[in-house]
Design a protein around this motif. Structure first.
Motif, PDB file in Angstrom:
ATOM      1  N   TYR C  74       0.807  -1.220   0.000  1.00 28.74           N
ATOM      2  CA  TYR C  74       0.000   0.000   0.000  1.00 28.74           C
ATOM      3  C   TYR C  74       0.837   1.266   0.000  1.00 28.74           C
ATOM      4  CZ  TYR C  74       0.644  -1.541   4.796  1.00 28.74           C
ATOM      5  OH  TYR C  74       1.174  -2.027   5.951  1.00 28.74           O
ATOM      6  N   LEU C  75       2.142   1.129   0.069  1.00 29.16           N
ATOM      7  CA  LEU C  75       2.966   2.334   0.002  1.00 29.16           C
ATOM      8  C   LEU C  75       3.328   2.694  -1.421  1.00 29.16           C
ATOM      9  CD1 LEU C  75       5.314   1.681   3.003  1.00 29.16           C
ATOM     10  CD2 LEU C  75       3.316   3.121   2.892  1.00 29.16           C
ATOM     11  N   SER C  76       3.152   1.768  -2.329  1.00 23.66           N
ATOM     12  CA  SER C  76       3.451   2.085  -3.726  1.00 23.66           C
ATOM     13  C   SER C  76       2.344   1.519  -4.604  1.00 23.66           C
ATOM     14  CB  SER C  76       4.817   1.529  -4.119  1.00 23.66           C
ATOM     15  OG  SER C  76       4.835   0.141  -3.913  1.00 23.66           O
ATOM     16  N   GLY C  77       1.162   2.035  -4.418  1.00 21.34           N
ATOM     17  CA  GLY C  77       0.000   1.535  -5.141  1.00 21.34           C
ATOM     18  C   GLY C  77       0.150   1.590  -6.641  1.00 21.34           C
ATOM     19  N   MET C  78       0.751   2.669  -7.133  1.00 23.52           N
ATOM     20  CA  MET C  78       0.911   2.840  -8.574  1.00 23.52           C
ATOM     21  C   MET C  78       1.695   1.695  -9.195  1.00 23.52           C
ATOM     22  SD  MET C  78      -0.395   5.600  -9.787  1.00 23.52           S
ATOM     23  CE  MET C  78      -1.071   7.155  -9.259  1.00 23.52           C
ATOM     24  N   LEU C  79       2.739   1.274  -8.493  1.00 20.90           N
ATOM     25  CA  LEU C  79       3.591   0.234  -9.066  1.00 20.90           C
ATOM     26  C   LEU C  79       2.839  -1.085  -9.134  1.00 20.90           C
ATOM     27  CD1 LEU C  79       6.779   1.308  -7.226  1.00 20.90           C
ATOM     28  CD2 LEU C  79       6.617   1.041  -9.676  1.00 20.90           C
ATOM     29  N   PRO C  97      -1.420   3.946 -25.430  1.00 16.09           N
ATOM     30  CA  PRO C  97      -1.055   5.223 -26.043  1.00 16.09           C
ATOM     31  C   PRO C  97       0.166   5.829 -25.373  1.00 16.09           C
ATOM     32  CG  PRO C  97      -3.395   5.180 -25.485  1.00 16.09           C
ATOM     33  CD  PRO C  97      -2.810   3.932 -24.952  1.00 16.09           C
ATOM     34  N   GLU C  98       0.883   6.624 -26.185  1.00 15.61           N
ATOM     35  CA  GLU C  98       2.134   7.214 -25.729  1.00 15.61           C
ATOM     36  C   GLU C  98       1.968   7.990 -24.430  1.00 15.61           C
ATOM     37  OE1 GLU C  98       5.648   7.743 -27.354  1.00 15.61           O
ATOM     38  OE2 GLU C  98       4.836   5.704 -27.264  1.00 15.61           O
ATOM     39  N   ARG C  99       0.981   8.883 -24.440  1.00 18.21           N
ATOM     40  CA  ARG C  99       0.799   9.762 -23.289  1.00 18.21           C
ATOM     41  C   ARG C  99       0.545   8.932 -22.023  1.00 18.21           C
ATOM     42  NH1 ARG C  99      -0.122  15.086 -22.139  1.00 18.21           N
ATOM     43  NH2 ARG C  99      -1.503  15.528 -20.374  1.00 18.21           N
ATOM     44  N   ALA C 100      -0.258   7.909 -22.185  1.00 15.61           N
ATOM     45  CA  ALA C 100      -0.546   7.052 -21.031  1.00 15.61           C
ATOM     46  C   ALA C 100       0.735   6.391 -20.525  1.00 15.61           C
ATOM     47  CB  ALA C 100      -1.571   5.998 -21.403  1.00 15.61           C
ATOM     48  N   GLU C 101       1.574   5.956 -21.479  1.00 19.05           N
ATOM     49  CA  GLU C 101       2.833   5.321 -21.064  1.00 19.05           C
ATOM     50  C   GLU C 101       3.675   6.280 -20.244  1.00 19.05           C
ATOM     51  OE1 GLU C 101       3.876   2.463 -21.022  1.00 19.05           O
ATOM     52  OE2 GLU C 101       3.617   1.282 -22.836  1.00 19.05           O
ATOM     53  N   TYR C 102       3.758   7.521 -20.727  1.00 21.84           N
ATOM     54  CA  TYR C 102       4.594   8.488 -20.015  1.00 21.84           C
ATOM     55  C   TYR C 102       3.996   8.809 -18.650  1.00 21.84           C
ATOM     56  CZ  TYR C 102       7.991   9.446 -23.636  1.00 21.84           C
ATOM     57  OH  TYR C 102       9.019   9.324 -24.508  1.00 21.84           O
ATOM     58  N   LEU C 103       2.670   8.968 -18.633  1.00 24.33           N
ATOM     59  CA  LEU C 103       2.038   9.244 -17.336  1.00 24.33           C
ATOM     60  C   LEU C 103       2.286   8.096 -16.370  1.00 24.33           C
ATOM     61  CD1 LEU C 103      -1.376  10.861 -18.273  1.00 24.33           C
ATOM     62  CD2 LEU C 103       0.617  11.935 -17.270  1.00 24.33           C
ATOM     63  N   ARG C 104       2.217   6.889 -16.911  1.00 20.20           N
ATOM     64  CA  ARG C 104       2.474   5.730 -16.056  1.00 20.20           C
ATOM     65  C   ARG C 104       3.870   5.777 -15.468  1.00 20.20           C
ATOM     66  NH1 ARG C 104       0.229   0.314 -19.006  1.00 20.20           N
ATOM     67  NH2 ARG C 104      -1.986   0.683 -18.660  1.00 20.20           N
ATOM     68  N   VAL C 105       4.827   6.144 -16.303  1.00 20.77           N
ATOM     69  CA  VAL C 105       6.200   6.184 -15.807  1.00 20.77           C
ATOM     70  C   VAL C 105       6.329   7.243 -14.726  1.00 20.77           C
ATOM     71  CG1 VAL C 105       8.537   6.856 -16.411  1.00 20.77           C
ATOM     72  CG2 VAL C 105       7.308   5.233 -17.824  1.00 20.77           C
ATOM     73  N   ILE C 106       5.731   8.422 -14.976  1.00 24.65           N
ATOM     74  CA  ILE C 106       5.824   9.491 -13.970  1.00 24.65           C
ATOM     75  C   ILE C 106       5.216   9.015 -12.655  1.00 24.65           C
ATOM     76  CG2 ILE C 106       4.933  11.758 -13.361  1.00 24.65           C
ATOM     77  CD1 ILE C 106       5.193  12.551 -16.258  1.00 24.65           C
ATOM     78  N   SER C 111       5.642   7.048  -7.216  1.00 24.05           N
ATOM     79  CA  SER C 111       5.256   6.051  -6.228  1.00 24.05           C
ATOM     80  C   SER C 111       6.492   5.402  -5.614  1.00 24.05           C
ATOM     81  CB  SER C 111       4.383   5.006  -6.895  1.00 24.05           C
ATOM     82  OG  SER C 111       3.691   4.284  -5.947  1.00 24.05           O
ATOM     83  N   ARG C 112       7.477   5.142  -6.458  1.00 23.96           N
ATOM     84  CA  ARG C 112       8.720   4.536  -5.951  1.00 23.96           C
ATOM     85  C   ARG C 112       9.384   5.497  -4.956  1.00 23.96           C
ATOM     86  NH1 ARG C 112      11.255   0.782  -8.644  1.00 23.96           N
ATOM     87  NH2 ARG C 112      10.368   1.476 -10.607  1.00 23.96           N
ATOM     88  N   MET C 113       9.384   6.778  -5.332  1.00 19.69           N
ATOM     89  CA  MET C 113       9.983   7.758  -4.429  1.00 19.69           C
ATOM     90  C   MET C 113       9.239   7.780  -3.096  1.00 19.69           C
ATOM     91  SD  MET C 113      10.688  10.748  -7.155  1.00 19.69           S
ATOM     92  CE  MET C 113      10.771  12.132  -6.099  1.00 19.69           C
ATOM     93  N   ALA C 114       7.906   7.782  -3.184  1.00 22.36           N
ATOM     94  CA  ALA C 114       7.118   7.836  -1.950  1.00 22.36           C
ATOM     95  C   ALA C 114       7.413   6.623  -1.087  1.00 22.36           C
ATOM     96  CB  ALA C 114       5.634   7.903  -2.281  1.00 22.36           C
ATOM     97  N   SER C 115       7.484   5.463  -1.749  1.00 25.39           N
ATOM     98  CA  SER C 115       7.737   4.234  -1.007  1.00 25.39           C
ATOM     99  C   SER C 115       9.111   4.274  -0.340  1.00 25.39           C
ATOM    100  CB  SER C 115       7.631   3.062  -1.960  1.00 25.39           C
ATOM    101  OG  SER C 115       8.114   1.908  -1.354  1.00 25.39           O
ATOM    102  N   HIS C 116      10.100   4.749  -1.100  1.00 28.12           N
ATOM    103  CA  HIS C 116      11.445   4.824  -0.521  1.00 28.12           C
ATOM    104  C   HIS C 116      11.485   5.815   0.621  1.00 28.12           C
ATOM    105  CE1 HIS C 116      13.045   2.005  -3.100  1.00 28.12           C
ATOM    106  NE2 HIS C 116      13.605   2.753  -4.039  1.00 28.12           N
ATOM    107  N   MET C 117      10.710   6.889   0.487  1.00 29.54           N
ATOM    108  CA  MET C 117      10.704   7.868   1.575  1.00 29.54           C
ATOM    109  C   MET C 117      10.133   7.259   2.849  1.00 29.54           C
ATOM    110  SD  MET C 117       9.628  11.210  -0.507  1.00 29.54           S
ATOM    111  CE  MET C 117      10.821  12.042  -1.532  1.00 29.54           C
ATOM    112  N   VAL C 118       9.082   6.477   2.684  1.00 26.67           N
ATOM    113  CA  VAL C 118       8.548   5.812   3.881  1.00 26.67           C
ATOM    114  C   VAL C 118       9.581   4.846   4.436  1.00 26.67           C
ATOM    115  CG1 VAL C 118       6.767   4.306   4.759  1.00 26.67           C
ATOM    116  CG2 VAL C 118       6.192   6.057   3.134  1.00 26.67           C
TER     117      VAL C 118
END
Lengths: 168, 348, 371, 102, 135
Positions: C74-79, C97-106, C111-118
């Motif tokens: 639950y700390l990295s839901g996006m991933l 679609p391209e835009r979706a791919e980029y949004l997913r990466v962002i 999410s990874r950053m948030a998880s690492h911060m926790v």
């Protein structure tokens, strides 16, 4: 009418004796150790009555630590059994009681017959300096010997407790 | 100055009331007065120390801290005290009942006795003992026993671990604490706190004994289980150490005594190193308080900055660093005093 | 007569740590056998947070299962979202679609950053660095605000959809993201000043819970824990998924494999994630955010496996389909569970305090362990 | 009026209690406690004599301090011995320690 | 080494202590929630034609759509209940609605005392046939 001093003496004496008896009679070793602290504190109070404040402070400081360590060991070493019956008598308790009682009666009888002669003089108000002068003056050699004794005791205790490592 | 003698006047007034009664009654009366005074002092200060600690930690952590009850949350500690009084009082099954009940009371005895030798201001000292500092150390060392009693009697493994840690830590750190004071005592030539303060009229001991002050500060931190040395409670490892099973007022007593010890230790630091009540313009007891709270602030600042030390480092640091340093400090002080004497009066 | 050993020995005793304990990060429980302060034996006991998510999947359609993946780690839901939807997309062969791919990466990197911060914050808290807990959580809060303005929730985001993402970013998203990234160096500076350079902290963590590469591989440890042991293995490079191959970033590697390195590598990975986000932000294309996906998703019979680099290691989804609208079986290979297995090996023989430190440095989430 | 004899009687009583503890107990640590009590009694004696008979010098107090020092050393060594015994026999009772027959 | 890191840490906390608080005083200062926030659901009964797609999209069977057939053989909504106690707040229902009748409200204070209060009746048709908005 009791004087303050006498009142304090009787109270402290009662506490000390009661605590000492509890040390001996308690079946729980940790309780024994805790009562031992009370006995020590009572003794420290008696020292204060005798104008030996420095000694009283030494008493509290050294024995608080020592007894704490005693308790720790008592707890550590009796973990296996029931702590409530960790401080029992051995088979010769009857003899021990007779010996102790006899000794007490003998000393009390002797005390009653003694006639002490006071050496005169009065105690200095601040006897800390006098103690320092005595320890580092007249008794400097015993003092150093005591220091060495302590050192030897510590080293010995460490070696005995840790055990000598076998050669590999 | 009128404010200067306000407390001595109160004491004299009370003595006047007792005049003419038997001597033991006078002793008892003054004893009761001392006890009431100290308890009032301790409780008032501790309530606000808790508030202060919470506020300070909040500021350090970019929070606001207690601010609900009273203006700026000033009455928060009182609310907490009332709450803690209303909680259920639990004695765990299997606990050694009497020891368990007595422990929080026992821990308060040294906490109140310590203030007897602190000179709060000019002529404002309860008992100017000739062994003042030594008395303080001796009485402070008995805190171990109370913590041990609490930890052992709860019959809980966490609290037992905490109690063992308390013994190891407090007994070990007593030694550098005492040795760091020796330098000060050598300078003043007395164990009496009033004379130590008197000797600091010109220069404070912190200037003459900076190393001793640092050692004292570290060892004092460990003595009162604070800051990076709060292994006894060790919340992350052993939950709350000896206090795990305590609830309600019994826990409150332990909690209060922690802060009472912080207060007395800071008072000792002020007396020994920060010139006691000396200071210009303001009344002496006010100076004492200002310094006291600066000292307390430093204790809190350190606590909210550093992580907890590991137990083997704690012991190693004590025996390998602090103890040799404090011994060296004694040596240097002794040599320094002799050289000073050689320069000023021309002989050893 | 009992045998005399070289070391001082006392009676060993068992200590039950958890499920209610301040530093078991949820409801993990360890049965420790202690010799004084020394940990002799560690036994992991898990299952206190078991919700049967894998079984729940068998009664949900492929789309309906997305919200449940939030609740894994639950700390990295996006991933988790990303891993699951990519599995289904892989099975169906959907082009995102391209835009979706980029949004997913962002989003994934945020999410990874948030998880690492926790992870950093709770690790620091477990060595009692109360104050150093706050900077990571302060920054994480801003990341969660970003999530909130995009997908309406802070932690249980349910943002990814099969074939794209649920919502486009609002206009205020990119400026907020930029200011967040600009403030990151200051945050890292603060962490170094507060805690990583602190002698007590170094003393607590250096050399504690050492994990060498062989052991790590033997236990299947992945993610930052593996990279802290010296193996530069990252699925984003080794087996790029999504559009990760278009970004330039490094895999931070440290060599000691102790708790301190496991802490430090997370700070370094936050920096790298920020780098990826910056690139994705600059080259964010316009366009659709959802691909054309059939209304009712049916997977052809067969089994599918896809894995991504989640914040704690390799997160894999194994889907078995019988051709219906619901998975026949879903198995989740969760990094926390695998990494947790190494705890007894790492902590036996250390102190109780080291156990706490090592446990925190491994960084598990019980929701991920118990599923 | 409290005289020297009062203190001496107290000390004697304390000593005898300690003696009883040291003789009658099974646990090595309890025996140690008895010995500590006896040493305390001795110290009271020393200080009392000093106070009543020769107050101008503090020899009694100094001697008592030496006794405390020795007691501390004794506790350290004795505890080390107890540990060693415990390690061998998994018990701190002295009644079983009879392997040394002569 | 030798305490440099310690002093640096003390300096940092000193500066942090002088800085501004970042926390919010909740009841006095309301959080500014973005419009997309998933708080509570609201329904536009005029737009809803009781197709039940939302109920089917829901992973947890949170939504209950009750419909009746009218005289004109057309289905119309009679009651719309959301069991918010079981809601995952995933938003699949909102996305599934073909007519845009369902949307989120940024209202997050949903705590209530009784479990049955977690059932939100978004729409209930009066027996007289009038349209009225529920809670």
């Amino acid at each position: 009418m009791l004087s303050t001093n006498a009142l304090a003496f009787w109270v402290l004496a009662a506490i000390t004796i009661a605590a000492a008896l509890a040390v001996v009679l308690s079946k729980n070793i940790v309780h024994s150790a805790l009562f031992l602290i009370l006995a020590f504190v009572g003794t420290a109070g008696i020292y204060i009555l005798l104008h030996a404040e420095f000694l009283a402070a030494v008493q509290v400081m050294v024995y608080a630590g020592a007894v704490a360590v005693l308790i720790v060991f008592a707890v550590m070493l009796t973990r296996r059994g029931d702590i409530r019956a960790s401080n029992l008598y051995n088979s010769s308790y009857l003899g021990a009681g007779i010996v102790a009682l006899g000794l007490f009666i003998a000393t009390s009888l002797m005390l009653g017959r003694m006639n002490w002669t006071a050496g005169g003089g009065s105690m200095a108000a601040n006897n800390v300096e006098a103690i320092a002068d005595a320890i580092l003056g007249r008794f400097v050699i015993p003092f150093e010997v005591a220091a060495i004794l302590l050192l030897v005791a510590i080293v010995g205790a460490i070696i005995v407790a840790r055990g000598v490592k076998e050669d590999r | 100055m009128a404010i200067e003698g306000i407390f001595t006047a109160i004491i004299e007034f009370c003595q006047g009331l007792l005049a003419g009664t038997p001597s033991w009654l006078q002793t008892l009366g003054l004893g009761v007065l001392y006890l009431v005074g100290v308890l009032a002092f301790v409780f008032l200060n501790v309530l606000y120390l808790i508030y202060l600690e919470r506020k300070l930690s909040a500021y350090v952590q970019e929070r606001i801290g207690p601010n609900r009850f009273g203006p700026h949350g000033l009455l928060q500690s009182i609310a907490d005290a009332v709450k803690i009084l209303g909680k259920e009082d639990i004695t765990p099954r299997g606990a050694d009942k009497w020891v368990y009940i007595i422990a929080p009371i026992v821990i308060f005895i040294p906490a109140t006795m310590l203030y007897a030798v602190i000179p709060f201001g000019k002529d404002l000292i309860a008992a100017d003992l000739n062994i003042g500092v030594f008395y303080f150390l001796a009485v402070a060392s008995t805190t171990t026993i109370a913590i041990l009693m609490g930890g052992w009697s709860s019959n809980n493994k966490y609290s037992l671990l905490g109690a063992m840690r308390a013994v190891a830590q407090i007994i070990s750190y007593e030694i550098p604490l005492a040795f760091s004071i020796v330098g000060v005592v050598m300078l003043a030539g007395s164990l009496q706190t009033s004379q130590i303060v008197a000797a600091q009229e010109g220069t404070w001991n912190i200037v003459l004994q900076p190393l001793a002050f640092i050692i004292f500060f570290i060892a004092a931190n460990a003595e009162i289980n604070r800051g990076p040395f709060d292994l006894v409670e060790g919340e992350q490892e052993i939950v709350a150490g000896p206090y795990v099973d305590y609830t309600a007022m019994r826990f409150g007593m332990f909690y209060l005594s922690e802060y009472a010890n912080l207060l007395s230790m800071s008072a000792l630091a002020v007396t020994l190193f920060l010139g006691g009540w000396h200071g210009p313009w303001l009344p002496s007891w006010l100076w004492f308080f200002i310094k006291l709270y600066i000292m307390i602030y430093i204790f809190m600042w350190v606590r909210w900055t550093f992580p907890r030390i590991r137990i083997d480092h704690l012991m190693g640091f004590n025996w390998k660093v602090l103890l040799p340093l404090s011994l060296a400090n004694i040596l240097v002080t002794g040599v320094g005093i002799k050289i000073y004497q050689l320069i000023t009066i021309g002989r050893w | 007569m009992a045998e005399v050993k070289g070391e001082l020995q006392t009676q060993e005793f068992e200590l039950n740590m958890g499920p209610q304990h301040p530093s078991t990060h949820g409801v993990y429980r360890a049965r420790l056998t202690l010799d004084g302060e020394k940990v002799v034996k560690v036994e992991n006991i898990i299952g206190y947070l078991h919700r049967g998510i894998e079984k729940l999947a068998e009664d949900r359609t492929y789309t309906q299962f997305i919200p449940y993946t939030d609740r894994l780690d639950y700390l990295s839901g996006m991933l988790n979202n990303l891993g699951y939807v990519q599995t289904v997309e892989k099975a169906l062969g959907i082009e995102v679609p391209e835009r979706a791919e980029y949004l997913r990466v962002i989003m994934a990197e945020l999410s990874r950053m948030a998880s690492h911060m926790v992870a950093i914050a709770s690790f620091v808290l477990d060595v009692s660095g109360w104050t150093a807990w706050f900077p990571p959580f302060r920054e994480r809060e801003r990341i969660l605000d970003l999530f909130e303005m995009t997908c309406g929730s802070r932690m249980t985001v349910s943002y990814m959809r099969i074939g794209g993402v649920a919502a486009d970013i609002p206009p205020e998203f990119l400026p907020a993201l930029k200011s967040l990234l600009d403030d990151l160096p200051q945050f890292i500076e603060q962490m170094h000043a507060l805690i990583s350079g602190n002698e007590i902290f170094i003393g607590r963590c250096k050399g504690v819970g050492k994990l060498d590469i062989e052991t790590a591989l033997a236990y299947g440890v992945t993610g930052p824990n593996l990279r802290a042991s010296g193996l530069p293995f990252d699925l984003r490079k080794a087996q790029p998924y999504g559009c990760y191959d278009r970004f330039e970033f490094d895999i931070p590697v440290l060599t000691n494999g102790d708790s301190y390195d496991r802490y430090l590598i997370r700070l370094l990975e936050i920096e790298q994630s920020a780098r990826i986000i910056r690139q994705a932000m600059e080259s964010l294309p316009d366009g659709e955010i959802m691909a054309k996906v059939p209304r009712v998703i049916k997977l052809p019979p067969g089994d599918y496996y896809h894995q991504i680099e989640a914040s704690k290691g390799i997160l894999g989804f194994y889907l078995v389909s019988d051709g219906g609208t619901k998975p026949y079986r879903l198995h989740i290979h969760s990094p926390s569970f695998v990494n947790l297995g190494a705890i007894p090996k790492l902590t036996e023989g250390s102190l109780i305090q080291d156990f706490v430190v090592t446990f925190a440095s491994i960084d598990i989430v019980l929701g991920d362990v118990d599923r | 009026m409290i005289t020297l004899n009062h203190y001496l009687a107290l000390s004697a009583l304390l000593f005898c209690i300690g003696l009883f503890g040291a003789l009658a107990k099974r646990n090595a640590i309890a025996i140690l406690m008895g010995i500590e009590l006896m040493l305390n009694a001795v110290n009271i004696n020393l200080v009392a004599f000093n106070f009543f008979l020769d107050p101008s010098r503090v020899v009694g107090q100094v001697f008592a301090i030496f006794v405390v020092v020795v007691a501390a050393a004794e506790v350290a060594v004795a505890l080390a011995l107890v540990i060693n015994i415990y390690r061998r026999f998994q018990d701190s009772s002295v009644t079983d320690l009879n392997w040394m027959k002569w | 080494m030798f305490g440099r890191g310690l002093i640096k840490g003390l300096r940092t906390t000193w500066h942090l202590g002088l800085g501004k608080a970042i926390t919010e005083q909740y009841p006095e200062r309301r959080p500014k929630l973005p419009p997309a926030f998933h708080g509570s659901l609201s329904l536009d009964p005029q737009k809803c034609n009781a197709c039940g797609l939302c109920a089917r999209a829901c992973p947890n069977n949170v939504i209950i759509v009750d419909s009746e057939r009218g005289e004109d053989k057309k289905r119309y909504l009679s009651a719309y209940t959301v069991k918010l106690g079981q809601c995952l707040f995933c938003g699949l229902c909102v996305e599934s609605c073909p007519r845009g009748a369902l949307h989120w409200l940024p209202d997050f204070e949903l705590a209530c005392y009784r479990f049955k209060d977690t059932e939100h009746v978004l729409y209930k048709r009066n027996p007289e046939g009038e349209v009225s908005k529920g809670a």
